[in-house]
Design an enzyme around this catalytic site. Structure first.
Site, PDB file in Angstrom:
ATOM      1  N   ASN A 111       1.040  -1.249   0.234  1.00  0.00           N
ATOM      2  CA  ASN A 111       0.147   0.179   0.389  1.00  0.00           C
ATOM      3  C   ASN A 111       1.035   1.242  -0.277  1.00  0.00           C
ATOM      4  OD1 ASN A 111      -3.237  -0.793   0.044  1.00  0.00           O
ATOM      5  ND2 ASN A 111      -2.368  -1.820   2.173  1.00  0.00           N
TER       6      ASN A 111
ATOM      7  N   PHE B 126      -4.981  -6.226  -6.060  1.00  0.00           N
ATOM      8  CA  PHE B 126      -3.760  -5.198  -5.539  1.00  0.00           C
ATOM      9  C   PHE B 126      -2.975  -5.689  -5.114  1.00  0.00           C
ATOM     10  CE2 PHE B 126      -1.288  -2.683  -2.731  1.00  0.00           C
ATOM     11  CZ  PHE B 126      -0.756  -2.057  -3.639  1.00  0.00           C
ATOM     12  N   ASN B 127      -3.028  -6.735  -4.247  1.00  0.00           N
ATOM     13  CA  ASN B 127      -2.336  -7.885  -3.943  1.00  0.00           C
ATOM     14  C   ASN B 127      -1.359  -8.980  -4.610  1.00  0.00           C
ATOM     15  OD1 ASN B 127      -2.152  -6.574  -1.437  1.00  0.00           O
ATOM     16  ND2 ASN B 127      -3.928  -7.899  -0.578  1.00  0.00           N
TER      17      ASN B 127
ATOM     18  N   HIS C  78     -11.273  -5.166   3.995  1.00  0.00           N
ATOM     19  CA  HIS C  78     -11.428  -6.564   3.016  1.00  0.00           C
ATOM     20  C   HIS C  78      -9.998  -7.473   3.624  1.00  0.00           C
ATOM     21  CE1 HIS C  78     -11.241  -4.799  -1.352  1.00  0.00           C
ATOM     22  NE2 HIS C  78     -10.700  -3.582  -0.813  1.00  0.00           N
TER      23      HIS C  78
HETATM   24  C1  BDR Z   1      -6.202  -5.092  -0.848  1.00  0.00           C
HETATM   25  O1  BDR Z   1      -5.182  -4.449  -1.371  1.00  0.00           O
HETATM   26  C2  BDR Z   1      -4.677  -3.131  -0.690  1.00  0.00           C
HETATM   27  O2  BDR Z   1      -5.281  -1.674  -0.898  1.00  0.00           O
HETATM   28  C3  BDR Z   1      -5.403  -3.210   0.682  1.00  0.00           C
HETATM   29  O3  BDR Z   1      -4.677  -3.223   2.169  1.00  0.00           O
HETATM   30  C4  BDR Z   1      -5.919  -4.941   0.428  1.00  0.00           C
HETATM   31  O4  BDR Z   1      -5.234  -5.901   1.591  1.00  0.00           O
HETATM   32  C5  BDR Z   1      -7.175  -5.252  -1.369  1.00  0.00           C
HETATM   33  O5  BDR Z   1      -7.360  -5.303  -3.187  1.00  0.00           O
HETATM   34 CA    CA Z   2      -3.540  -5.102   3.177  1.00  0.00          CA
END
Ligand code: BDR
Ligand code: CA
Length: 312
Positions: A38, A167-168, A241
């Site tokens: 992040n 994202f992750n 999330h």
């Molecule tokens: C994930 O991406 C991050 O921005 C959040 O913390 C979460 O782990 C959601 O896509």
């Molecule tokens: Ca996260």
């Protein structure tokens, strides 16, 4: 008690995951490890220190981990998490009152898994999977010692960074491919599930009514998250999330899952970082992955409220 290592990149929702893990009586939080995601590793590590400081938790060690993905350049999410990675307008976070340990996060994860009884420690990654992948490569024997990997990441349906990728898994697809590819039980708590965990005004009011430092902190997190998610992705209420993965560890009946093989796309120009679930046939006996599908929303928020109340 479930022993948990929470590998995170706080992050507003990571902060809530930390509070849930620390405040729930069924979890023994062995430590926090941080990973660039992040925001940069410096910011997310400081944010982790601040979360523990707000909660008055001095017994949970923090280990700093990987600063960048295995191959990708660093990608951050300041549109969602602000300039510090956990920015809360009008809320001054305390200076960290807890230290960061000397040992590297990956080394500590390996040492802990090799020391603890096999099958007793659950890994809960809520950021890019860089640390977990590095740990599996540094000491392959950890794979058979982990109880399960319950990760927030991926999506069977739409992504959030791209049409395909969450994202992750987008930030470090190679690490995700390693983690999904190793033969340990993996539960993917992806967007399909976490978009059900919305911080509505009614939910937020429950935290406000606690009248505690942690309750007010959560309200601040949700307010900032609401504004950012509205601007960036058009959500009325933000999806929280990361605590969904912790909730699954506390009580697997709160999160419905389905066993299905999952692979991570590494090559596609439009689909890099996508988690591909193969629903064509019933999963074979060797299938070690499962995907979360449905959240018991009321029981989920009950767990989070109770944990935050317990922290005071
Ligand atoms: C994930 O991406 C991050 O921005 C959040 O913390 C979460 O782990 C959601 O896509
Ligand atoms: Ca996260």
């Amino acid at each position: 008690m479930r022993k948990v290592i929470l590998d995170c990149d706080p992050g507003h929702d990571d902060a809530v995951a930390i509070l849930l893990a620390a405040g729930n009586p069924d979890i023994e939080l062995l430590g926090l490890t941080t990973v660039g995601g992040n925001h940069t590793i410096d910011h997310v590590t400081r944010n982790a220190q601040q979360v523990l400081t707000v909660a008055g938790l001095s017994g949970v060690p923090i280990y700093r981990g990987a600063s960048r993905p295995l191959l990708n350049d660093v990608v951050t999410a300041t549109d969602i998490h602000g300039d510090t990675g956990m920015e809360i307008h009008g809320f001054t976070l305390p200076e960290p009152a807890v230290p960061v340990e000397e040992e590297h996060a990956v080394r500590w994860i390996v040492d802990t898994l090799m020391r603890e009884e096999p099958g007793t420690v659950t890994l809960v990654p809520t950021g890019p999977l860089t640390n977990i992948a590095l740990a599996a490569r540094l000491e392959p024997r950890i794979v058979e010692r982990v109880r399960e990997v319950v990760l927030m990441g991926g999506a069977v349906g739409a992504g959030n960074v791209t049409a395909s990728a969450e994202f992750n898994t987008f930030v470090d697809p190679e690490a995700a491919a390693i983690v999904f590819g190793e033969n340990w039980p993996v539960v993917m708590v992806g967007l399909d599930l976490t978009h059900q965990a919305l911080a509505t005004p009614a939910v937020e009011a429950r935290f406000a009514s606690l009248g505690t430092a942690c309750g007010d902190f959560v309200v601040g997190l949700f307010d900032a998250f609401r504004r950012n998610y509205k601007d960036a992705q058009g959500f009325e209420n933000p999806p929280v999330h990361d605590p969904c993965a912790v909730a699954y560890v506390i009580d697997p009946t709160v999160v419905e899952t389905v066993r299905v093989p999952v692979s991570v796309e590494l090559a596609g120009t439009l689909t890099r970082g996508r988690t591909v679930a193969d629903f064509r046939a019933a999963p074979g006996a060797d299938c070690h992955t499962a995907v979360a599908t449905r959240l018991d929303v009321d029981r989920f928020w009950d767990l989070v409220v109770d944990a935050v109340r317990a922290l005071g």
